[in-house]
Design a protein around this motif. Structure first.
Motif, PDB file in Angstrom:
ATOM      1  N   GLU A   1      54.648 -21.214   3.097  1.00 37.70           N
ATOM      2  CA  GLU A   1      54.060 -20.483   4.204  1.00 37.70           C
ATOM      3  C   GLU A   1      53.731 -19.057   3.779  1.00 37.70           C
ATOM      4  OE1 GLU A   1      53.053 -21.564   7.339  1.00 37.70           O
ATOM      5  OE2 GLU A   1      53.265 -23.386   6.154  1.00 37.70           O
ATOM      6  N   GLN A   2      54.593 -18.463   2.968  1.00 37.57           N
ATOM      7  CA  GLN A   2      54.287 -17.128   2.457  1.00 37.57           C
ATOM      8  C   GLN A   2      53.094 -17.160   1.513  1.00 37.57           C
ATOM      9  OE1 GLN A   2      57.212 -14.480   1.036  1.00 37.57           O
ATOM     10  NE2 GLN A   2      58.480 -14.595   2.868  1.00 37.57           N
ATOM     11  N   ARG A   3      53.012 -18.201   0.694  1.00 36.19           N
ATOM     12  CA  ARG A   3      51.843 -18.281  -0.188  1.00 36.19           C
ATOM     13  C   ARG A   3      50.562 -18.464   0.622  1.00 36.19           C
ATOM     14  NH1 ARG A   3      50.080 -22.115  -5.362  1.00 36.19           N
ATOM     15  NH2 ARG A   3      47.978 -21.285  -5.396  1.00 36.19           N
ATOM     16  N   ARG A   4      50.615 -19.303   1.652  1.00 38.63           N
ATOM     17  CA  ARG A   4      49.425 -19.526   2.475  1.00 38.63           C
ATOM     18  C   ARG A   4      48.962 -18.224   3.119  1.00 38.63           C
ATOM     19  NH1 ARG A   4      48.487 -20.132   7.636  1.00 38.63           N
ATOM     20  NH2 ARG A   4      50.705 -20.030   8.128  1.00 38.63           N
ATOM     21  N   GLU A   5      49.904 -17.397   3.556  1.00 40.69           N
ATOM     22  CA  GLU A   5      49.551 -16.149   4.217  1.00 40.69           C
ATOM     23  C   GLU A   5      49.105 -15.073   3.233  1.00 40.69           C
ATOM     24  OE1 GLU A   5      53.028 -15.076   6.354  1.00 40.69           O
ATOM     25  OE2 GLU A   5      52.846 -16.698   7.833  1.00 40.69           O
ATOM     26  N   ASN A   6      49.663 -15.070   2.029  1.00 38.68           N
ATOM     27  CA  ASN A   6      49.448 -13.956   1.106  1.00 38.68           C
ATOM     28  C   ASN A   6      48.464 -14.244  -0.022  1.00 38.68           C
ATOM     29  OD1 ASN A   6      51.469 -11.988   2.178  1.00 38.68           O
ATOM     30  ND2 ASN A   6      52.891 -13.627   1.694  1.00 38.68           N
ATOM     31  N   LEU A   7      48.428 -15.473  -0.506  1.00 39.85           N
ATOM     32  CA  LEU A   7      47.634 -15.781  -1.696  1.00 39.85           C
ATOM     33  C   LEU A   7      46.631 -16.903  -1.473  1.00 39.85           C
ATOM     34  CD1 LEU A   7      47.233 -15.028  -4.681  1.00 39.85           C
ATOM     35  CD2 LEU A   7      48.966 -16.741  -5.264  1.00 39.85           C
ATOM     36  N   GLY A   8      47.023 -17.925  -0.732  1.00 42.24           N
ATOM     37  CA  GLY A   8      46.141 -19.058  -0.508  1.00 42.24           C
ATOM     38  C   GLY A   8      46.211 -20.071  -1.640  1.00 42.24           C
ATOM     39  N   TYR A   9      45.379 -21.111  -1.549  1.00 45.70           N
ATOM     40  CA  TYR A   9      45.408 -22.220  -2.502  1.00 45.70           C
ATOM     41  C   TYR A   9      44.021 -22.502  -3.091  1.00 45.70           C
ATOM     42  CZ  TYR A   9      50.024 -23.190  -0.582  1.00 45.70           C
ATOM     43  OH  TYR A   9      51.344 -23.091  -0.199  1.00 45.70           O
ATOM     44  N   SER A  10      43.204 -21.476  -3.180  1.00 51.87           N
ATOM     45  CA  SER A  10      41.832 -21.686  -3.642  1.00 51.87           C
ATOM     46  C   SER A  10      41.771 -22.223  -5.071  1.00 51.87           C
ATOM     47  CB  SER A  10      41.045 -20.373  -3.551  1.00 51.87           C
ATOM     48  OG  SER A  10      41.672 -19.356  -4.319  1.00 51.87           O
ATOM     49  N   SER A  11      42.742 -21.900  -5.911  1.00 55.39           N
ATOM     50  CA  SER A  11      42.702 -22.362  -7.297  1.00 55.39           C
ATOM     51  C   SER A  11      43.003 -23.850  -7.425  1.00 55.39           C
ATOM     52  CB  SER A  11      43.697 -21.561  -8.146  1.00 55.39           C
ATOM     53  OG  SER A  11      45.015 -21.683  -7.633  1.00 55.39           O
ATOM     54  N   GLU A  12      43.749 -24.422  -6.458  1.00 52.46           N
ATOM     55  CA  GLU A  12      44.121 -25.831  -6.542  1.00 52.46           C
ATOM     56  C   GLU A  12      43.212 -26.750  -5.736  1.00 52.46           C
ATOM     57  OE1 GLU A  12      46.381 -23.487  -5.959  1.00 52.46           O
ATOM     58  OE2 GLU A  12      48.053 -23.696  -7.362  1.00 52.46           O
ATOM     59  N   VAL A  13      42.487 -26.208  -4.750  1.00 53.67           N
ATOM     60  CA  VAL A  13      41.696 -27.054  -3.858  1.00 53.67           C
ATOM     61  C   VAL A  13      40.665 -27.901  -4.604  1.00 53.67           C
ATOM     62  CG1 VAL A  13      39.972 -26.991  -2.011  1.00 53.67           C
ATOM     63  CG2 VAL A  13      42.092 -25.693  -1.783  1.00 53.67           C
ATOM     64  N   PRO A  14      39.890 -27.363  -5.569  1.00 53.05           N
ATOM     65  CA  PRO A  14      38.929 -28.228  -6.274  1.00 53.05           C
ATOM     66  C   PRO A  14      39.582 -29.415  -6.969  1.00 53.05           C
ATOM     67  CG  PRO A  14      38.459 -25.909  -6.701  1.00 53.05           C
ATOM     68  CD  PRO A  14      39.774 -25.955  -6.006  1.00 53.05           C
ATOM     69  N   VAL A  15      40.748 -29.196  -7.601  1.00 55.75           N
ATOM     70  CA  VAL A  15      41.437 -30.299  -8.278  1.00 55.75           C
ATOM     71  C   VAL A  15      41.876 -31.346  -7.255  1.00 55.75           C
ATOM     72  CG1 VAL A  15      43.405 -30.915  -9.730  1.00 55.75           C
ATOM     73  CG2 VAL A  15      42.213 -28.744 -10.086  1.00 55.75           C
ATOM     74  N   ILE A  16      42.360 -30.899  -6.120  1.00 56.53           N
ATOM     75  CA  ILE A  16      42.799 -31.830  -5.079  1.00 56.53           C
ATOM     76  C   ILE A  16      41.630 -32.668  -4.574  1.00 56.53           C
ATOM     77  CG2 ILE A  16      43.728 -31.957  -2.730  1.00 56.53           C
ATOM     78  CD1 ILE A  16      45.367 -29.486  -3.363  1.00 56.53           C
ATOM     79  N   LEU A  17      40.497 -32.042  -4.328  1.00 56.44           N
ATOM     80  CA  LEU A  17      39.330 -32.780  -3.838  1.00 56.44           C
ATOM     81  C   LEU A  17      38.848 -33.798  -4.857  1.00 56.44           C
ATOM     82  CD1 LEU A  17      37.306 -29.914  -2.105  1.00 56.44           C
ATOM     83  CD2 LEU A  17      38.665 -31.708  -1.019  1.00 56.44           C
ATOM     84  N   ILE A  18      38.824 -33.410  -6.133  1.00 52.13           N
ATOM     85  CA  ILE A  18      38.383 -34.342  -7.178  1.00 52.13           C
ATOM     86  C   ILE A  18      39.306 -35.543  -7.252  1.00 52.13           C
ATOM     87  CG2 ILE A  18      38.105 -34.612  -9.671  1.00 52.13           C
ATOM     88  CD1 ILE A  18      37.138 -31.703  -9.765  1.00 52.13           C
ATOM     89  N   GLN A  19      40.626 -35.300  -7.225  1.00 53.11           N
ATOM     90  CA  GLN A  19      41.573 -36.404  -7.276  1.00 53.11           C
ATOM     91  C   GLN A  19      41.435 -37.308  -6.059  1.00 53.11           C
ATOM     92  OE1 GLN A  19      45.653 -35.683  -8.245  1.00 53.11           O
ATOM     93  NE2 GLN A  19      45.183 -34.026  -9.666  1.00 53.11           N
ATOM     94  N   ALA A  20      41.284 -36.719  -4.876  1.00 55.44           N
ATOM     95  CA  ALA A  20      41.162 -37.526  -3.662  1.00 55.44           C
ATOM     96  C   ALA A  20      39.925 -38.419  -3.724  1.00 55.44           C
ATOM     97  CB  ALA A  20      41.118 -36.614  -2.438  1.00 55.44           C
ATOM     98  N   LEU A  21      38.797 -37.869  -4.168  1.00 58.06           N
ATOM     99  CA  LEU A  21      37.575 -38.673  -4.289  1.00 58.06           C
ATOM    100  C   LEU A  21      37.746 -39.775  -5.325  1.00 58.06           C
ATOM    101  CD1 LEU A  21      34.859 -35.851  -4.110  1.00 58.06           C
ATOM    102  CD2 LEU A  21      35.479 -37.503  -2.321  1.00 58.06           C
TER     103      LEU A  21
END
Length: 475
Positions: free
Chosen positions: A290-310
């Motif tokens: 929750e602290q990471r979501r508020e302070n830093l976010g997850y932009s670096s991991e989102v592309p990898v997650i989307l590729i794996q999900a597809l």
């Protein structure tokens, strides 16, 4: 007429004078704020970053999250990272972009590497001693990356020359401590390293406990109301280093001494709070994310997650359209080995394929992604690989997916938020595992039996090819 004009001129000059006064006051206030902004701060929160462990990236992310959370809490101090020279330049630049001061240092040579109980992941933790070289500050709060700040702790800068928390009744914890920088102390510490001062664990924890052996006998720190700084050494209240294990017993904090300000996670390395699988296995795992979501976010991991999900969705779609059968590819030949050998081999291959279907997706997910993204992605990956195993070996879907459903049930049991305490939660998880294990074992037995039936059926067909051909010609 002339008198009216005179009044207008007087009002005009009054307005001009008021505007000028406001402008001068604003300029003075701006100059004062600018002076305050550029004035060097006398206090600092310091972290440490070095390379050479399998979890370098995780500690880098954890350091950024911790330092950003301090900024959001309004810490009136510099935020400093003591980084070894081999830290990648892009990481250093990211830290600077976060508003941190980066102090680049050479790794201190660890003279305790050959100790029998030495753990190589602690090889460079002695870099923490560089905190005493930050002599531009009056006080420094030295931090490990696995801290979660619940509130501002600037009152720690009022403590003395060295202050630490005793999580262990007899040994203080070095995940957070206050120090007064001093080059004399720093040089003396380097000398003690050179002469091989006693160090039980070969890391910073053991060295500092040996260097400050009488801290247990010192008084408890209570910040003076007038804001003055104390001299000497002090024990810090437990609320400044709340061990996460204290929470798991009652599923709430009950720290009697001091403010509940900082949570620390001195647990097994693979259950640090930034790993996506740490929650709901450990209830506090979500707090860090929750602290990471508020302070830093997850932009670096989102592309990898989307590729794996597809990719996983594509695998599921392909296995639904094309249903390959490894059994038929192997069996529709002349039998060269006995059925027993073939059955044994097929059972081993099928069993390992099922294990791989549930294991491979776990290691493909970025480790520091949010649990609410990591677990669904893992379940999707396990389902897609399981669908391959089902179609290749012609297995019953429920037999292979029983473990998949079991994992979903376990997550719900562990994440249930209304347990009375940690004991009840542990008993509930144990009861679920006790009831679920026979079902999964029965599914495994059923899977192995289906393989035997499949082989016997195909062996019968392959063993009587001529009769089948003659029967087809007659009818």
């Amino acid at each position: 007429m002339g008198r009216a004009c005179g009044r207008c001129v007087d009002m005009w000059w009054a307005v001009v004078g008021l505007v000028v006064a406001v402008a001068v006051a604003a300029a003075a206030e701006g100059a004062r704020e600018a002076a305050v902004a550029v004035a060097p701060r006398r206090h600092a929160y310091a972290g440490m970053l070095y390379m050479g462990t399998p979890r370098d990236y995780e500690f880098y992310v954890a350091t950024r999250v911790m330092m950003r959370s301090l900024g959001r809490l309004g810490a009136d101090a510099d935020r400093v990272v003591i980084a070894s020279l081999d830290v990648p330049p892009r990481w250093v630049q990211a830290l600077k972009d976060d508003g941190l001061k980066v102090v680049s240092v050479d790794n201190l040579k660890n003279p305790y590497e050959k100790q029998e109980n030495f753990n190589m992941r602690f090889k460079h933790t002695l870099n923490k001693l560089y905190a005493w070289s930050l002599v531009s500050y009056d006080r420094v709060v030295m931090l490990d990356s696995d801290n979660i700040f619940l509130q501002n702790t600037d009152e720690l800068f009022q403590c003395g020359q060295f202050c630490a928390v005793f999580i262990n009744p007899c040994i203080f914890h070095t995940g957070l401590f206050v120090l007064q920088p001093s080059m004399d102390v720093f040089k003396n510490m380097l000398h003690e390293l050179a002469v091989g001062r006693e160090n039980p664990d070969g890391a910073d924890q053991g060295f500092l406990a040996s260097y400050f052996p009488h801290l247990l006998d010192q008084p408890m720190f209570h910040p003076p109301a007038n804001g003055t700084k104390l001299d000497g050494t002090y024990r810090l209240p437990l609320g400044y280093q709340m061990d996460a294990s204290y929470y798991y017993l009652k599923l709430r904090w009950s720290i009697p001494c001091g403010p509940n300000s900082v949570i620390t996670f001195p647990s097994a390395p693979w259950f640090k709070p930034w790993y996506w699988w740490s929650w709901p296995v450990l209830p506090l795992g979500l707090s860090w994310h929750e602290q990471r979501r508020e302070n830093l976010g997850y932009s670096s991991e989102v592309p990898v997650i989307l590729i794996q999900a597809l990719l996983y969705i594509g695998v599921i779609a392909v296995t639904r359209v094309a249903r390959p059968s490894l059994s038929k590819m192997c069996y529709n030949r002349r039998m060269e080995k006995s059925t027993i050998v073939l059955l044994t081999t097929l059972r081993v291959v099928a069993a390992w394929s099922i294990v791989a279907a549930y294991t491979i997706p776990f290691f493909l997910i970025p480790r520091t992604v949010h649990p609410l993204l990591g677990w669904p992605l893992y379940l999707l990956g396990a389902f897609s690989f399981s669908s391959i195993v089902i179609n290749v070996f012609l297995l019953h879907p429920l037999a292979v997916l029983s473990t998949w459903f079991g994992i979903i049930g376990a997550l719900f049991v562990m994440a249930f938020p209304w347990y009375l305490n940690g004991v009840v939660r542990a008993l509930a998880v144990f009861a679920y595992a006790f009831c679920c294990a026979p079902v999964i074992w029965g599914s495994l037995v059923r899977t192995m039996s289906s393989l035997q039936i499949l082989i016997e059926r195909d062996a019968f067909r392959l063993g009587e090819p001529n009769q089948t051909a003659q029967f087809t010609k007659l009818y």
